[in-house]
Enzyme design. Structure first.
Site, PDB file in Angstrom:
ATOM      1  CD1 TRP A 169      -0.149  -1.689   2.928  1.00 18.45           C
ATOM      2  CD2 TRP A 169       0.127   0.445   3.037  1.00 18.45           C
ATOM      3  NE1 TRP A 169       0.815  -0.891   4.698  1.00 18.45           N
ATOM      4  CE2 TRP A 169       0.932   0.483   4.342  1.00 18.45           C
ATOM      5  CE3 TRP A 169       0.599   1.833   3.092  1.00 18.45           C
ATOM      6  CZ2 TRP A 169       1.693   1.153   5.547  1.00 18.45           C
ATOM      7  CZ3 TRP A 169       1.941   2.582   4.005  1.00 18.45           C
ATOM      8  CH2 TRP A 169       1.981   2.209   4.834  1.00 18.45           C
ATOM      9  CB  CYS A 170       4.273   1.816   1.173  1.00 12.87           C
ATOM     10  SG  CYS A 170       5.730   3.046   1.135  1.00 12.87           S
ATOM     11  CE1 TYR A 171       3.924   8.075  -5.695  1.00 11.82           C
ATOM     12  CE2 TYR A 171       5.397   8.816  -4.211  1.00 11.82           C
ATOM     13  CZ  TYR A 171       4.403   9.311  -5.243  1.00 11.82           C
ATOM     14  OH  TYR A 171       4.984   9.644  -6.236  1.00 11.82           O
TER      15      TYR A 171
END
Length: 480
Positions: A169-171
């Site tokens: 989920w981390c950009y």
């Protein structure tokens, strides 16, 4: 003879011949009482003279506009890594200083709040890291997927294991993924893991391998760790020795860094010590990884004398954080305002004012612990109201002390949990002045005591003596 007689004529204390005086029992009793009274009153007067008296007044704070206030602190956070721990200061005038490092030191600590090594090297403050501009969807999978079952096996099979701990989920993890896989594929082609065995690049999904990431103290995503064969042996405290990579994340830089790691290793000698001779580029991008998950932050900051905040949080310009996993529990060893007062001076002040300094370090020794499983996304806030106290000694020595009240609360964090100290200075200050006492005034009071007691005793003796004589005359009159 004439001159001597004239001098004697001004004698105010003319003597009565002893033969003309009469001693009495009542006079002896009054004399003893008078002596005790003189001694008691003299002791009281001496005690009052030696005691220090002060006067207290409340006035408007006399600080000039350019004065700064020093804040000293020593705070232990057992669940926040020094890798991302940041001290920030802001105020109502618009000041906003992020990640202060010049006057702040960090030490990795274990769960028992014990330091596990020397000062943590935060490294230089960097700008946003470089990533690949164009995303090639055909980059393929070049890194090996690691989990709790195969991590140790793979790390022991290769001289160097470089791991990308990421979260889907981390950009920033998604920005790194294409360049990471392309760099891993290039390194696999240049140094076949089956034949060469010197280096391999891997990846760990921290949403799936929570315990593995926690074991390596991963708190920000993505975190790139460099494990060297022979250096992953735990010491007496159970710590791993490895490094963190903080350099650019484009494919070219990653490949260059990996090549520099491999270069010092001979193909027939897969064992590598911690010594790195890879060059300046790699050295500036690598630093020792935190040895434990906790951090002790100590030092000081200078702030303007206006309402403001001192915030401790996890901060990075190229990492993301899972707020549900952040635990901002902390123990405060020291938190005080103003210049440090020496113990000798403080003891002298306490002799004058026993109550002063009680609130100088009000948060000292306080622990604020939360359980993230029960209360996720918890920010701990401390509201401090600060009052300046000035003590003016009789020697004209001016001593400044800052005391404060503290009220703490737990609030739900809208984003990343933090530890916030909100301070507000009172516009008024307390001025305590030590009053000096005159020695001549003391002597005058002593003389007044002696003369007063002697005079009162003489009057009482006269009244008692005349009363007894009158009683005797009455009794003689009745007999006749």
């Amino acid at each position: 003879m004439v001159s001597t007689a004239k001098i004697k004529s001004v004698d105010f204390y003319r003597k009565i011949p002893r033969d003309l005086t009469e001693a009495s029992l009542s006079g002896a009793g009054l004399s003893i009482i008078a002596a005790f009274a003189m001694t008691f009153l003299f002791g009281m007067e001496l005690h009052n003279y030696l005691a220090v008296s002060t006067s207290t007044s409340v006035i408007v704070d006399r600080s000039s506009d350019g004065d700064y206030l020093r804040i000293d602190f020593n705070i232990s956070l057992p669940a926040l890594s020094c890798e991302f721990a940041s001290v920030d200061v802001s105020d109502v005038l618009g000041t906003n200083r992020l990640n202060i490092t010049k006057t702040v030191r960090k030490y990795s600590i274990d769960k028992h709040l014990r330091t596990t090594g020397s000062e943590f090297d935060s490294g230089p403050v960097t700008n946003i890291l470089k990533h690949d501009d164009e995303v090639d969807e055909e980059y393929g999978e070049g890194s090996v997927t690691l989990n709790a079952r195969n991590f140790d096996k793979v790390s022991h099979q290769h001289s160097i294991l470089v791991v990308n701990f990421y979260a889907p989920w981390c950009y920033w993890s998604n920005r790194l993924k294409p360049s990471w896989e392309k760099a891993a594929k290039i390194m696999r082609e240049r140094h076949d893991p089956e034949v060469d065995g010197r280096i391999i690049m891997g990846k760990v999904d921290c949403t799936e391998e929570v315990d593995l990431c926690r074991r390596h103290h991963i708190q920000g995503y993505p975190s790139i760790r460099i494990f060297r064969k022979g250096s992953d042996v735990r010491d007496e405290h159970g710590h791993h020795e490895h490094e963190s990579y903080y350099g650019d994340r484009d494919t070219e830089t990653l490949v260059t860094t990996m090549e520099n790691l491999v270069a010092p290793i001979a193909l027939e000698s897969p064992i590598l010590t911690l010594e790195d001779k890879s060059g300046k580029t790699a050295e500036s991008a690598k630093r020792p990884a935190p040895r434990e998950a906790g951090c002790r932050i100590e030092g000081f900051v200078r702030v303007k004398k206006v309402p403001g905040n001192l915030v401790i949080s996890a901060r990075s310009r190229s990492h993301s954080f899972d707020a549900s996993q952040m635990n901002m529990s902390h123990v405060i060893s020291t938190f005080s305002f103003g210049k440090k007062i020496s113990s000798r001076v403080m003891s002298d002040i306490k002799r004058i004012l026993p109550h002063i300094g009680v609130s100088h370090d009000k948060l000292n020794g306080q622990a604020y612990l939360t359980d993230p499983e029960d209360r996720a996304n918890v920010t701990i806030e401390h509201y401090l109201q600060v009052v300046k106290t000035e003590v003016m000694r009789s020697s004209h020595q001016l001593i400044e002390d800052y005391e404060y009240t503290a009220h703490s609360s737990l609030t739900h964090a809208l984003s990343i949990p933090v530890v916030k100290f909100h301070f507000e200075l009172s516009p008024m200050q307390v001025l305590i002045t030590e009053n000096s006492k005159s020695f001549s005034h003391f002597i005058t009071n002593v003389c007044a005591i002696i003369g007063g007691v002697f005079t009162v005793a003489g009057i009482l003796d006269s009244i008692l003596h005349n009363t007894l004589r009158l009683v005797k005359k009455v009794e003689l009159g009745k007999n006749f």
